[in-house]
Motif scaffolding. Structure first.
Motif, mmCIF file in Angstrom:
data_model
loop_
_atom_site.group_PDB
_atom_site.id
_atom_site.type_symbol
_atom_site.label_atom_id
_atom_site.label_comp_id
_atom_site.label_asym_id
_atom_site.label_seq_id
_atom_site.Cartn_x
_atom_site.Cartn_y
_atom_site.Cartn_z
ATOM 1 N N SER A 19 0.765 -1.315 -0.119
ATOM 2 C CA SER A 19 0.053 -0.177 -0.080
ATOM 3 C C SER A 19 1.045 1.299 0.009
ATOM 4 C CB SER A 19 -0.941 0.100 1.455
ATOM 5 O OG SER A 19 -0.219 0.182 2.301
ATOM 6 N N PHE A 22 1.931 1.870 -3.658
ATOM 7 C CA PHE A 22 0.695 2.629 -4.448
ATOM 8 C C PHE A 22 0.815 4.192 -3.845
ATOM 9 C CE2 PHE A 22 -0.796 -2.035 -4.635
ATOM 10 C CZ PHE A 22 -0.298 -2.299 -5.866
ATOM 11 N N VAL A 27 -0.994 6.389 -6.748
ATOM 12 C CA VAL A 27 -1.770 5.394 -7.429
ATOM 13 C C VAL A 27 -3.189 4.968 -6.785
ATOM 14 C CG1 VAL A 27 -2.159 2.968 -8.700
ATOM 15 C CG2 VAL A 27 -0.137 4.058 -8.820
ATOM 16 N N TYR A 29 -6.040 3.120 -4.940
ATOM 17 C CA TYR A 29 -6.581 1.805 -4.749
ATOM 18 C C TYR A 29 -7.378 1.708 -3.613
ATOM 19 C CZ TYR A 29 -3.603 2.127 -0.345
ATOM 20 O OH TYR A 29 -3.091 2.407 0.634
ATOM 21 N N LEU A 50 -7.151 -1.700 -8.122
ATOM 22 C CA LEU A 50 -6.785 -0.464 -8.368
ATOM 23 C C LEU A 50 -7.517 -0.102 -9.875
ATOM 24 C CD1 LEU A 50 -4.172 -1.706 -7.353
ATOM 25 C CD2 LEU A 50 -2.859 -0.991 -9.142
ATOM 26 N N GLU A 53 -6.674 1.521 -13.405
ATOM 27 C CA GLU A 53 -5.897 0.529 -14.108
ATOM 28 C C GLU A 53 -6.987 -0.667 -14.346
ATOM 29 O OE1 GLU A 53 -4.415 2.148 -11.452
ATOM 30 O OE2 GLU A 53 -3.057 3.199 -12.610
#
Length: 667
Positions: A19, A22, A27, A29, A50, A53
C-alpha cells in the motif's frame, strides 16, 4: 485543504508495504472492497483493487492463495483456468473449465496480478531484465494466463501499469510507438525503485485486532481530506442512509419523491454521511463519495516531508524569502523541534498551514531572518565560536532568497569564501569574513552574481584568476602560499578555487602572490610552482617569465651531479626554447624536475634560514619522500595520486612549512 492523520489497517505486513508503494506513486486503490463467492461455497477477498488501471493485486510471501487461479480467470472473464501450480506443460490448459467459478460482477472485472515474495529490490539498476528489481521474485508477477509481469511507468507521460517484462510500449497510453521503439523495458525506472525503497523501510506496526482476534498490520499516513479520521471512528460498518431506511419502513406509495431533503446523504446508523454513489460506505462530507468509490491516496511519512518541502518553496517564492525561513516558521508554529523529529500530526498541521500561506501569502508571519540587522566589523569582533556560527546560519536563508540560489549551493560558496571544505574547519576570522560577505551579498545581490562570474571565469594560461576579495591586514601574519611576512595594514586577499579541479583552498595571500607571482616571478615562486604542480600531476608547467628565472638560476650553479647531468642539460635546452618561443605553458616532466630540484638543493647553504632556502629544503625533502615512500603507503589504497601524496605529506617524520600548509594549491 486539510490534512488528517489516519491509520491504515491490513491483514499482513506485506500488504501494508505494498500500500505504501501505491501511495508513493499516487496510484488510487481500495483494500478488500469486495468478497466473491463460488458455487461450491468457496469465498475469496482479494487484497487490492486499482480502479484506474482495472487491476486486482494479491501479494503473498511464498504460495498463492488456493482460490487465486479461479478468481483470476473469473475476473478476466476468460472462461478457463490457467493454473501454473496444477498443470504440466503437456496438458492442454485452455480446455480445462473450472466447474465452480467465482461470480465476479462486471464492475469488478479486469486483469489480476499475483506477487510472490517480498517487496522488490529498490536498489537494482541493471539494464538486464533478469537483473532488475524482481530478480529474486520469479522475475515478476503472475497474471491469469501469463508471467512474468512487472510494474512499469511510461517514460513519456508517466502512466502506471503492469506489463509483460515491464515493457512500457504495452501500456494503455500508447505513447511509445511499438514499431519505432520496440521493447522498452522500464520496470527499473528510478521512480519505481524509490517507491520500492519507501515501501521496504516504512514503519509498520503489528497489533491485535479486537474484532477478529488476529493480528493486523497498521501504518500511519496523512489523508488530504477533512474529517477522514472521524469517519473511521464513527462508522459502525452498517451504512444506510436515512432516506433508504424510511423507504424501507413506510408502505409502498406512502410518499412521493424524496422524504426529506438531504436524507439520502445522512447516515441512519451514525452521525455521519453516506456515499452518494454506492450508499453503502461512509463519506467524509455531504454529497461526497466514499474511499472505495473514489479512492484516496495517502501520504507516507517520507512523502509528506517531500511535499512539505516543495510547498515551503512555493510559499517562499511568493514572498521573496527562502524555503529555509518558511520551514523554520512551520516548525515553530507546529512546535516541532526539527523536521526530522516531527510527528505525523505535526506534519499534518504544517501542510494545512502552508497551503493557507500559499493561498494567501499575507498570512506568513513577518518574523524570521528576512530583516536581520547588519553587523559591523566591530560587532563581529565581539563574537566567537558558536555565536559566529549561529549568525552565519541565520544569513544563509536570506542570501538564498536574495540571490535565487539553493541553500546548499549558497553554503558551498560561503565555504569557498572562508577557504575551507566544511564550515566546522573554519576559525573565528574565517567565519567573520563569511558573515561580512553574506551581508554584503544580501544588500547587493548583483555583487553575488559578479562574484560567481569571476569564480567561474576561465583562467588564462600564464595568468591568475580574479581575486575573491582583498582587504588590509588587521594584524601581522604570513602569506599562506609563499610564507612571506605580512605587516599590519598590508594588502592581502584570497583567490577563487577553480571549479571542478581538486585543489586545496588557499588562505590569505600577500599582494605579490595575489597579483605578480606569474608576471614578475621570484625564485621562491618558481619553487612553489614546482612543488604544487608535481603534487597534483606528473609535471610542471611554466610560463616564459618563470622559465627565464629558473634558467638563470641554474646557469649560476656549479655543474650538477653525474646522475642528474643529462636530465638537467635537457631541461636547460627545453627552458631556452620555451623562452625564445615565448611559450605560455612549457611542460617539464617529473623526472627532469626531480633532477633540477636536487641540483638546486646541492647548492643550498646548510645553515641558511631565509624563506627561499627553507622552502627549497622542504620541496627537496618531499619530492624525495614521494619517490622513496619511507612511510610504505600503497598507492593502490588511495583514490588518486594526489590523495596518496597528500597522505605522505601528512605523515612525514619531519614536518616542513609545506606540510603545515598542505596542498596542492592552484598556483
Amino acid at each position: 485543504m486539510v490534512y488528517e492523520v489516519v491509520e491504515a489497517r491490513f491483514r499482513t505486513e506485506l500488504e501494508a508495504r505494498w500500500s505504501v508503494f501505491f501511495d508513493y506513486l499516487e496510484v488510487p486503490y481500495t483494500y478488500e472492497p469486495a468478497t466473491f463467492k463460488a458455487g461450491d461455497g468457496s469465498v475469496c477477498t482479494p487484497a487490492f483493487w486499482l480502479p484506474r488501471e482495472r487491476l486486482w493485486f494479491v501479494a503473498a510471501l511464498e504460495t498463492a492463495p488456493p482460490w487465486w487461479c479461479r478468481f483470476a480467470a473469473a475476473a478476466s472473464n476468460q472462461g478457463w483456468v490457467w493454473d501454473t501450480w496444477k498443470y504440466s506443460d503437456e496438458e492442454d490448459e485452455e480446455t480445462d473449465v473450472d466447474p465452480t467459478p467465482f461470480a465476479v460482477g462486471e464492475q469488478w472485472q479486469g486483469s489480476a496480478l499475483l506477487s510472490l515474495g517480498g517487496i522488490p529490490d529498490g536498489y537494482a539498476r541493471s539494464p538486464h531484465l533478469t537483473q532488475g528489481p524482481w530478480r529474486e521474485h520469479h522475475f515478476g508477477m503472475y497474471t491469469e494466463n501469463d508471467c512474468p509481469y512487472q510494474w512499469t511507468l511510461c517514460p513519456e507521460c508517466g502512466s502506471f501499469g503492469a506489463t509483460f517484462w515491464g515493457y512500457a510500449e504495452r501500456l494503455p497510453c500508447r505513447c511509445i510507438d511499438d514499431h519505432v521503439r520496440h521493447k522498452v523495458a522500464n520496470g527499473a525506472d528510478e521512480r519505481l525503485l524509490v517507491a520500492y525503497r519507501a515501501a521496504a523501510k516504512e514503519d509498520i506496526t503489528i497489533v491485535p485486532d479486537p474484532g477478529s482476534g488476529t493480528a493486523v498490520a497498521v501504518r500511519e499516513a496523512l489523508a488530504r481530506q477533512e474529517d477522514t479520521a472521524l469517519v473511521a471512528e464513527c462508522c459502525t460498518g452498517n451504512c444506510q442512509s436515512v432516506g433508504e431506511r424510511l423507504r424501507a419502513e413506510l408502505p409502498v406509495g406512502a410518499y412521493m419523491g424524496g422524504i426529506v431533503e438531504g436524507s439520502d446523504v445522512l447516515c441512519g446508523e451514525c452521525p455521519g454521511f453516506v456515499c452518494t454513489r454506492c450508499g453503502q460506505q461512509p463519506a467524509a462530507a455531504a454529497g461526497a463519495a466514499c474511499r472505495e468509490c473514489d479512492p484516496l491516496v495517502l501520504l507516507t511519512y517520507d512523502r509528506t516531508r517531500q511535499v512539505l518541502n516543495t510547498k515551503a518553496g512555493e510559499a517562499a517564492h511568493a514572498v521573496g524569502r527562502s524555503a529555509r525561513e518558511i520551514n523554520t516558521l512551520l516548525n515553530r508554529e507546529t512546535r516541532a523541534r526539527n523536521r526530522a523529529h516531527a510527528s505525523m500530526e505535526q506534519l499534518a498541521q504544517a501542510l494545512t498551514l502552508v497551503d493557507s500561506w500559499i493561498a494567501d501569502p499575507s498570512q506568513i508571519p513577518p518574523t524570521g531572518t528576512a530583516r536581520r540587522p547588519v553587523l559591523s566589523e566591530d560587532e563581529l569582533d565581539t563574537l566567537h565560536g558558536k555565536e559566529l556560527n549561529q549568525v552565519l546560519s541565520q544569513w544563509v536563508g536570506p542570501l538564498a532568497a536574495a540571490t535565487g540560489r539553493t541553500i546548499p549551493l549558497v553554503q558551498l560558496w560561503l565555504n569557498d569564501v572562508m577557504g575551507v571544505e566544511k564550515r566546522s574547519e573554519a576559525n573565528d576570522e574565517q567565519l567573520r569574513e563569511a558573515i561580512w560577505q553574506a551581508q554584503a551579498w544580501v544588500q547587493d545581490p548583483a555583487s553575488y552574481t559578479a562574484y560567481l562570474h569571476a569564480a567561474q571565469a576561465e583562467v588564462p594560461s600564464g595568468g591568475l584568476p580574479e581575486p575573491l576579495s582583498t582587504r588590509l591586514a588587521r594584524a601581522e601574519s604570513t602569506c599562506n602560499l609563499c610564507t612571506s611576512p605580512v605587516a599590519e595594514g598590508d594588502v592581502i586577499g584570497r583567490l577563487h578555487a577553480p571549479i571542478g579541479r581538486r585543489f586545496a583552498r588557499m588562505g590569505w595571500l600577500c599582494a605579490h602572490c595575489l597579483h605578480d607571482r606569474r608576471t614578475k616571478p621570484r625564485r621562491l615562486d618558481v619553487i612553489l610552482r614546482i612543488f604544487h604542480h608535481t603534487f597534483s600531476g606528473g609535471g610542471v608547467r611554466l610560463n616564459s617569465a618563470e622559465a627565464e628565472v629558473l634558467l638563470r638560476w641554474l646557469l649560476d650553479l656549479p655543474e650538477p651531479a653525474e646522475a642528474d647531468r643529462e636530465a638537467v642539460q635537457d631541461a636547460l635546452v627545453a627552458l631556452g626554447h620555451g623562452i625564445d618561443d615565448e611559450e605560455p605553458s612549457l611542460l617539464l616532466r617529473y623526472q627532469p624536475t626531480q633532477s633540477l630540484i636536487r641540483t638546486l638543493y646541492q647548492s643550498l647553504d646548510p645553515v641558511a634560514t631565509d624563506e627561499q632556502s627553507v622552502v627549497l629544503n622542504a620541496v627537496a625533502q618531499h619530492l624525495a619522500e614521494w619517490h622513496d615512500n619511507p612511510q610504505c603507503l600503497d598507492p593502490a589504497h588511495y583514490t588518486s595520486r594526489v590523495a596518496w601524496r597528500r597522505a605522505i605529506l601528512e605523515q612525514t617524520e619531519y614536518p616542513t612549512v609545506l606540510s603545515q600548509r598542505g596542498g596542492p594549491f592552484f598556483v
